[in-house]
Scaffold this motif. Sequence first.
Motif, PDB file in Angstrom:
ATOM      1  N   UNK A   4       0.861  -1.179   0.000  1.00 36.76           N
ATOM      2  CA  UNK A   4       0.000   0.000   0.000  1.00 36.76           C
ATOM      3  C   UNK A   4       0.896   1.227   0.000  1.00 36.76           C
ATOM      4  N   UNK A   5       0.316   2.373  -0.292  1.00 33.51           N
ATOM      5  CA  UNK A   5       1.108   3.605  -0.316  1.00 33.51           C
ATOM      6  C   UNK A   5       0.414   4.703   0.480  1.00 33.51           C
ATOM      7  N   UNK A   6       0.286   4.519   1.792  1.00 32.38           N
ATOM      8  CA  UNK A   6      -0.370   5.560   2.597  1.00 32.38           C
ATOM      9  C   UNK A   6       0.508   6.808   2.661  1.00 32.38           C
ATOM     10  N   UNK A   7      -0.149   7.944   2.759  1.00 35.99           N
ATOM     11  CA  UNK A   7       0.581   9.201   2.880  1.00 35.99           C
ATOM     12  C   UNK A   7       1.138   9.399   4.278  1.00 35.99           C
ATOM     13  N   UNK A   8       1.997  10.391   4.414  1.00 38.71           N
ATOM     14  CA  UNK A   8       2.603  10.681   5.722  1.00 38.71           C
ATOM     15  C   UNK A   8       1.560  11.082   6.748  1.00 38.71           C
ATOM     16  N   UNK A   9       0.567  11.869   6.324  1.00 34.85           N
ATOM     17  CA  UNK A   9      -0.477  12.307   7.250  1.00 34.85           C
ATOM     18  C   UNK A   9      -1.243  11.114   7.800  1.00 34.85           C
ATOM     19  N   UNK A  10      -1.612  10.229   6.925  1.00 32.41           N
ATOM     20  CA  UNK A  10      -2.340   9.031   7.335  1.00 32.41           C
ATOM     21  C   UNK A  10      -1.503   8.200   8.298  1.00 32.41           C
ATOM     22  N   UNK A  11      -0.259   7.974   7.958  1.00 32.67           N
ATOM     23  CA  UNK A  11       0.607   7.155   8.804  1.00 32.67           C
ATOM     24  C   UNK A  11       0.825   7.785  10.175  1.00 32.67           C
ATOM     25  N   UNK A  12       0.971   9.099  10.221  1.00 30.35           N
ATOM     26  CA  UNK A  12       1.155   9.768  11.510  1.00 30.35           C
ATOM     27  C   UNK A  12      -0.088   9.586  12.386  1.00 30.35           C
ATOM     28  N   UNK A  13      -1.255   9.766  11.797  1.00 25.90           N
ATOM     29  CA  UNK A  13      -2.492   9.603  12.567  1.00 25.90           C
ATOM     30  C   UNK A  13      -2.676   8.168  13.023  1.00 25.90           C
ATOM     31  N   UNK A  14      -2.412   7.225  12.146  1.00 25.23           N
ATOM     32  CA  UNK A  14      -2.550   5.815  12.499  1.00 25.23           C
ATOM     33  C   UNK A  14      -1.585   5.445  13.621  1.00 25.23           C
ATOM     34  N   UNK A  15      -0.396   6.035  13.622  1.00 24.26           N
ATOM     35  CA  UNK A  15       0.590   5.708  14.655  1.00 24.26           C
ATOM     36  C   UNK A  15       0.147   6.187  16.038  1.00 24.26           C
ATOM     37  N   UNK A  16      -0.737   7.167  16.081  1.00 28.01           N
ATOM     38  CA  UNK A  16      -1.247   7.673  17.361  1.00 28.01           C
ATOM     39  C   UNK A  16      -2.297   6.732  17.948  1.00 28.01           C
ATOM     40  N   UNK A  17      -2.997   6.014  17.082  1.00 35.64           N
ATOM     41  CA  UNK A  17      -4.067   5.139  17.553  1.00 35.64           C
ATOM     42  C   UNK A  17      -3.526   4.031  18.442  1.00 35.64           C
ATOM     43  N   UNK A  18      -4.267   3.761  19.494  1.00 34.35           N
ATOM     44  CA  UNK A  18      -3.933   2.618  20.330  1.00 34.35           C
ATOM     45  C   UNK A  18      -4.311   1.352  19.574  1.00 34.35           C
ATOM     46  N   UNK A  19      -3.762   0.235  19.977  1.00 38.44           N
ATOM     47  CA  UNK A  19      -3.999  -1.015  19.263  1.00 38.44           C
ATOM     48  C   UNK A  19      -5.481  -1.333  19.109  1.00 38.44           C
ATOM     49  N   UNK A  20      -6.271  -1.069  20.139  1.00 33.21           N
ATOM     50  CA  UNK A  20      -7.705  -1.357  20.059  1.00 33.21           C
ATOM     51  C   UNK A  20      -8.505  -0.192  19.460  1.00 33.21           C
TER      52      UNK A  20
END
Length: 111
Positions: A4-20
């Motif tokens: 996949x090719x997620x953007x930096x913004x998406x990846x930064x937001x996803x990295x903040x999410x807790x596992x659940x």
Amino acid sequence: MANRAPGRTCMKSISILEENGKNWNQIPYNQRSVGCGGSMRSACIGLLYWKETQVKKLIAVSIEAGRITHHNPIGYLGSMVSAFFTSLAVRNVPIHLWLRDLFEIAFPLCK
């Protein structure tokens, strides 16, 4: 995210999410979060909430879904427009009426 090719913004937001994902609504506002990732993922919301009677739910779900990765009005409103236009297409609303419906129906509900 393999293949996949997620953007930096998406990846930064996803990295903040807790596992659940329970902190999904704590993603901070981002003045630079104006990409198209939220919009690209939200057409399926218009397939789920396509009925005219479901438009309030469609608006709410699509904005919150877009806000998870693109917490900026440009980002999450793009998500809403994509979902809303998909629902209009499913209902066979003539395309020349889509902007009218966006401004007369969808945007007032966004408030």
